[in-house]
Design an enzyme around this catalytic site. Sequence first.
Site, PDB file in Angstrom:
ATOM      1  N   ARG A  57       0.842  -1.214   0.000  1.00  0.00           N
ATOM      2  CA  ARG A  57       0.000   0.000   0.000  1.00  0.00           C
ATOM      3  C   ARG A  57       0.871   1.256   0.000  1.00  0.00           C
ATOM      4  NH1 ARG A  57      -2.586  -3.983  -0.573  1.00  0.00           N
ATOM      5  NH2 ARG A  57      -4.378  -4.664   0.683  1.00  0.00           N
TER       6      ARG A  57
ATOM      7  N   SER B  82     -10.498   0.557   4.087  1.00  0.00           N
ATOM      8  CA  SER B  82      -9.729   0.255   5.311  1.00  0.00           C
ATOM      9  C   SER B  82      -9.116   1.555   5.836  1.00  0.00           C
ATOM     10  CB  SER B  82      -8.588  -0.712   5.004  1.00  0.00           C
ATOM     11  OG  SER B  82      -9.089  -1.851   4.356  1.00  0.00           O
TER      12      SER B  82
ATOM     13  N   GLU C 192      -4.293   4.545   6.813  1.00  0.00           N
ATOM     14  CA  GLU C 192      -4.037   4.295   5.384  1.00  0.00           C
ATOM     15  C   GLU C 192      -4.461   5.473   4.486  1.00  0.00           C
ATOM     16  OE1 GLU C 192      -4.602   0.290   3.491  1.00  0.00           O
ATOM     17  OE2 GLU C 192      -5.974   1.421   2.227  1.00  0.00           O
TER      18      GLU C 192
HETATM   19  P1  FAD Z   1      -8.024   9.843  -4.347  1.00  0.00           P
HETATM   20  O1  FAD Z   1      -8.629   9.484  -3.060  1.00  0.00           O
HETATM   21  O2  FAD Z   1      -8.670  10.924  -5.143  1.00  0.00           O
HETATM   22  O3  FAD Z   1      -6.502  10.238  -4.104  1.00  0.00           O
HETATM   23  C1  FAD Z   1      -5.689   9.443  -3.272  1.00  0.00           C
HETATM   24  C2  FAD Z   1      -4.264  10.007  -3.311  1.00  0.00           C
HETATM   25  O4  FAD Z   1      -3.727   9.843  -4.609  1.00  0.00           O
HETATM   26  C3  FAD Z   1      -4.203  11.519  -3.028  1.00  0.00           C
HETATM   27  O5  FAD Z   1      -3.008  11.789  -2.351  1.00  0.00           O
HETATM   28  C4  FAD Z   1      -4.169  12.149  -4.406  1.00  0.00           C
HETATM   29  O6  FAD Z   1      -3.518  13.412  -4.415  1.00  0.00           O
HETATM   30  C5  FAD Z   1      -3.371  11.107  -5.171  1.00  0.00           C
HETATM   31  N1  FAD Z   1      -3.727  11.054  -6.586  1.00  0.00           N
HETATM   32  C6  FAD Z   1      -4.937  10.720  -7.107  1.00  0.00           C
HETATM   33  N2  FAD Z   1      -4.860  10.707  -8.463  1.00  0.00           N
HETATM   34  C7  FAD Z   1      -3.584  11.039  -8.766  1.00  0.00           C
HETATM   35  C8  FAD Z   1      -2.880  11.207  -9.988  1.00  0.00           C
HETATM   36  N3  FAD Z   1      -3.454  10.999 -11.175  1.00  0.00           N
HETATM   37  N4  FAD Z   1      -1.563  11.585  -9.940  1.00  0.00           N
HETATM   38  C9  FAD Z   1      -0.953  11.779  -8.751  1.00  0.00           C
HETATM   39  N5  FAD Z   1      -1.561  11.637  -7.563  1.00  0.00           N
HETATM   40  C10 FAD Z   1      -2.862  11.272  -7.582  1.00  0.00           C
HETATM   41  N6  FAD Z   1      -7.622   0.364  -1.648  1.00  0.00           N
HETATM   42  C11 FAD Z   1      -6.925  -0.773  -1.877  1.00  0.00           C
HETATM   43  O7  FAD Z   1      -5.686  -0.719  -2.054  1.00  0.00           O
HETATM   44  N7  FAD Z   1      -7.533  -1.985  -1.894  1.00  0.00           N
HETATM   45  C12 FAD Z   1      -8.866  -2.114  -1.710  1.00  0.00           C
HETATM   46  O8  FAD Z   1      -9.384  -3.225  -1.753  1.00  0.00           O
HETATM   47  C13 FAD Z   1      -9.625  -0.942  -1.463  1.00  0.00           C
HETATM   48  N8  FAD Z   1     -10.947  -1.024  -1.212  1.00  0.00           N
HETATM   49  C14 FAD Z   1     -11.657   0.097  -0.944  1.00  0.00           C
HETATM   50  C15 FAD Z   1     -13.027  -0.027  -0.675  1.00  0.00           C
HETATM   51  C16 FAD Z   1     -13.779   1.101  -0.405  1.00  0.00           C
HETATM   52  C17 FAD Z   1     -15.266   0.952  -0.122  1.00  0.00           C
HETATM   53  C18 FAD Z   1     -13.168   2.385  -0.417  1.00  0.00           C
HETATM   54  C19 FAD Z   1     -13.987   3.617  -0.166  1.00  0.00           C
HETATM   55  C20 FAD Z   1     -11.812   2.515  -0.657  1.00  0.00           C
HETATM   56  C21 FAD Z   1     -11.035   1.368  -0.930  1.00  0.00           C
HETATM   57  N9  FAD Z   1      -9.661   1.449  -1.185  1.00  0.00           N
HETATM   58  C22 FAD Z   1      -8.948   0.307  -1.443  1.00  0.00           C
HETATM   59  C23 FAD Z   1      -8.980   2.745  -1.169  1.00  0.00           C
HETATM   60  C24 FAD Z   1      -9.090   3.531  -2.513  1.00  0.00           C
HETATM   61  O9  FAD Z   1     -10.186   3.091  -3.261  1.00  0.00           O
HETATM   62  C25 FAD Z   1      -7.833   3.380  -3.380  1.00  0.00           C
HETATM   63  O10 FAD Z   1      -6.701   3.854  -2.698  1.00  0.00           O
HETATM   64  C26 FAD Z   1      -7.965   4.148  -4.716  1.00  0.00           C
HETATM   65  O11 FAD Z   1      -6.874   3.850  -5.542  1.00  0.00           O
HETATM   66  C27 FAD Z   1      -8.030   5.663  -4.542  1.00  0.00           C
HETATM   67  O12 FAD Z   1      -8.370   6.214  -5.803  1.00  0.00           O
HETATM   68  P2  FAD Z   1      -8.967   7.669  -5.949  1.00  0.00           P
HETATM   69  O13 FAD Z   1      -8.994   8.000  -7.406  1.00  0.00           O
HETATM   70  O14 FAD Z   1     -10.242   7.776  -5.234  1.00  0.00           O
HETATM   71  O15 FAD Z   1      -7.829   8.535  -5.243  1.00  0.00           O
HETATM   72  P1  NAP Z   2     -10.372 -10.471   5.208  1.00  0.00           P
HETATM   73  O1  NAP Z   2     -10.637 -11.494   4.169  1.00  0.00           O
HETATM   74  O2  NAP Z   2     -11.347 -10.272   6.321  1.00  0.00           O
HETATM   75  O3  NAP Z   2      -8.928 -10.706   5.827  1.00  0.00           O
HETATM   76  C1  NAP Z   2      -8.437  -9.813   6.837  1.00  0.00           C
HETATM   77  C2  NAP Z   2      -7.002  -9.444   6.514  1.00  0.00           C
HETATM   78  O4  NAP Z   2      -6.201 -10.610   6.555  1.00  0.00           O
HETATM   79  C3  NAP Z   2      -6.876  -8.864   5.127  1.00  0.00           C
HETATM   80  O5  NAP Z   2      -6.747  -7.491   5.279  1.00  0.00           O
HETATM   81  C4  NAP Z   2      -5.670  -9.546   4.500  1.00  0.00           C
HETATM   82  O6  NAP Z   2      -4.526  -8.713   4.332  1.00  0.00           O
HETATM   83  C5  NAP Z   2      -5.300 -10.643   5.486  1.00  0.00           C
HETATM   84  N1  NAP Z   2      -5.378 -11.948   4.797  1.00  0.00           N
HETATM   85  C6  NAP Z   2      -6.480 -12.733   4.662  1.00  0.00           C
HETATM   86  N2  NAP Z   2      -6.155 -13.883   4.015  1.00  0.00           N
HETATM   87  C7  NAP Z   2      -4.831 -13.790   3.733  1.00  0.00           C
HETATM   88  C8  NAP Z   2      -3.911 -14.633   3.064  1.00  0.00           C
HETATM   89  N3  NAP Z   2      -4.296 -15.816   2.562  1.00  0.00           N
HETATM   90  N4  NAP Z   2      -2.635 -14.203   2.932  1.00  0.00           N
HETATM   91  C9  NAP Z   2      -2.230 -13.027   3.414  1.00  0.00           C
HETATM   92  N5  NAP Z   2      -3.067 -12.158   4.059  1.00  0.00           N
HETATM   93  C10 NAP Z   2      -4.337 -12.545   4.216  1.00  0.00           C
HETATM   94  O7  NAP Z   2     -10.170  -9.030   4.473  1.00  0.00           O
HETATM   95  P2  NAP Z   2     -11.247  -8.005   3.948  1.00  0.00           P
HETATM   96  O8  NAP Z   2     -11.259  -6.840   4.845  1.00  0.00           O
HETATM   97  O9  NAP Z   2     -12.525  -8.689   3.592  1.00  0.00           O
HETATM   98  O10 NAP Z   2     -10.546  -7.528   2.594  1.00  0.00           O
HETATM   99  C11 NAP Z   2     -10.355  -8.428   1.533  1.00  0.00           C
HETATM  100  C12 NAP Z   2      -9.245  -7.909   0.628  1.00  0.00           C
HETATM  101  O11 NAP Z   2      -9.634  -6.627   0.088  1.00  0.00           O
HETATM  102  C13 NAP Z   2      -7.936  -7.665   1.369  1.00  0.00           C
HETATM  103  O12 NAP Z   2      -6.868  -8.007   0.537  1.00  0.00           O
HETATM  104  C14 NAP Z   2      -7.953  -6.187   1.655  1.00  0.00           C
HETATM  105  O13 NAP Z   2      -6.644  -5.621   1.681  1.00  0.00           O
HETATM  106  C15 NAP Z   2      -8.745  -5.624   0.484  1.00  0.00           C
HETATM  107  N6  NAP Z   2      -9.465  -4.414   0.908  1.00  0.00           N
HETATM  108  C16 NAP Z   2      -8.754  -3.272   1.045  1.00  0.00           C
HETATM  109  C17 NAP Z   2      -9.384  -2.112   1.413  1.00  0.00           C
HETATM  110  C18 NAP Z   2      -8.611  -0.817   1.501  1.00  0.00           C
HETATM  111  O14 NAP Z   2      -9.218   0.233   1.605  1.00  0.00           O
HETATM  112  N7  NAP Z   2      -7.321  -0.858   1.464  1.00  0.00           N
HETATM  113  C19 NAP Z   2     -10.753  -2.100   1.667  1.00  0.00           C
HETATM  114  C20 NAP Z   2     -11.436  -3.302   1.553  1.00  0.00           C
HETATM  115  C21 NAP Z   2     -10.796  -4.472   1.161  1.00  0.00           C
HETATM  116  P3  NAP Z   2      -4.279  -7.702   3.110  1.00  0.00           P
HETATM  117  O15 NAP Z   2      -5.125  -6.525   3.381  1.00  0.00           O
HETATM  118  O16 NAP Z   2      -2.827  -7.423   3.256  1.00  0.00           O
HETATM  119  O17 NAP Z   2      -4.630  -8.383   1.832  1.00  0.00           O
END
Ligand code: FAD
Ligand code: NAP
Length: 337
Positions: free
Chosen positions: A166, A237, A332
């Site tokens: 991340r 998250s 995050e």
């Molecule tokens: P923004 O929120 O608009 O921006 C985020 C950052 O990136 C800011 O610092 C902004 O300045 C910068 N930025 C945006 N666009 C650019 C660009 N073109 N050039 C330079 N900088 C830029 N994240 C995960 O990793 N895994 C997930 O599974 C995941 N699940 C999510 C689920 C939900 C319900 C929500 C609400 C969020 C989730 N996220 C997840 C977080 C988020 O969706 C991601 O980080 C996504 O990539 C953000 O995109 P955005 O366009 O909304 O960025």
């Molecule tokens: P989950 O299945 O409830 O699992 C909880 C956490 O355990 C996850 O965050 C994941 O880490 C870790 N995990 C589970 N199984 C694993 C495996 N086999 N090996 C290594 N790590 C494992 O998670 P969840 O909340 O429903 O999310 C599912 C996936 O979507 C995850 O990968 C999560 O990162 C992603 N997600 C991200 C966001 C965001 O905003 N960043 C939001 C929603 C979902 P990791 O997170 O490192 O994968």
Amino acid sequence: MSLELKSKFDLSGFNTLGLKSEAEQFVRIKDVCQIPELISYVEEQDLPLLWLGGGSNLVLGESVPGVVAQLALTGRELLSQDDDSVLLCIAAGEVWHEFVRWTLEQGYYGLENLALIPGSVGASPVQNIGAYGVEVCDFIEQVHAFDRASSKWVQLKSAECGFGYRDSIFKREPGRYVITSVEFRLSRNFQPRLGYSPLSERFSQPAKVTALEVFEAVCEVRRSKLPDPAQLGNAGSFFKNPVVTQLQFEKLLSTHPKIPNYPAETGRKLAAGWLIEQAGLKGYTEGAVGVHKLQALVLVNYGGANRTDIERLANRVKQQVQTEFDVLLEQEPIAYP
Ligand code: FAD
Ligand code: NAP
């Protein structure tokens, strides 16, 4: 000037947490030529500048000084192809989930585990989005950007982007690079990645599963536990999963034998959501904000909250987890300003 700047712009609909927020100035960038123009403008006026995608990974303050520039660049281009793979160039303003769906329709595979992540293609390298054992950096060939430090257009190869869990140089050096497009190398041959239990439990015969089935399963699991930002404000998250040393992990295991844990490069990765739940905070509400009742890693805005409200709750969560487990949670989503 071709920039259409708007003053006192309401950003509450431009961040998925739905926090009350107002930008001093706002502009939509529809053409890459506007980028150097905007940078000259903010530098002349000595104004801060925020690049905005879908606002799904941001914690915005009530008053955002300077300019907020939303990247609305669109376009999908097939650069080259062979029997095994394709190289695509996708503009920053394309919607991530729509792009993933389109790749599957074209028979290009790899991104199916990353379905339903909100936001834009341009932001996908910023925090190296990841889900279900897949990270976007596995598919990025290079990133096209304007570098404010050198005032030049640059192409950064994947190895130059400093991708981590991340994390990337784009997250570590906020505002330096504006990403205009991303090149993805995708496969023509589907290789399922079903290591995470919600997928491995569903597909007992991996050889028979299709990419579309994985895409649909990911969407279904996510919809069942994650709040839809259109219904309930959230930024996914709110904390990263902490990585602790082997020594600290063994200490935790002796007091909490059921603690979920996974291997990580520098120790053991713990599930932040589990820690928050065990600290008794799942479903906890504090005024207009709360810890989501189905997924404790998600903080939600029930309506009308501002950044102070969400930060107060986040601090409480961090404190309680630290007291209970001696583990420090790291936020995050990016706080701005
Ligand atoms: P923004 O929120 O608009 O921006 C985020 C950052 O990136 C800011 O610092 C902004 O300045 C910068 N930025 C945006 N666009 C650019 C660009 N073109 N050039 C330079 N900088 C830029 N994240 C995960 O990793 N895994 C997930 O599974 C995941 N699940 C999510 C689920 C939900 C319900 C929500 C609400 C969020 C989730 N996220 C997840 C977080 C988020 O969706 C991601 O980080 C996504 O990539 C953000 O995109 P955005 O366009 O909304 O960025
Ligand atoms: P989950 O299945 O409830 O699992 C909880 C956490 O355990 C996850 O965050 C994941 O880490 C870790 N995990 C589970 N199984 C694993 C495996 N086999 N090996 C290594 N790590 C494992 O998670 P969840 O909340 O429903 O999310 C599912 C996936 O979507 C995850 O990968 C999560 O990162 C992603 N997600 C991200 C966001 C965001 O905003 N960043 C939001 C929603 C979902 P990791 O997170 O490192 O994968």
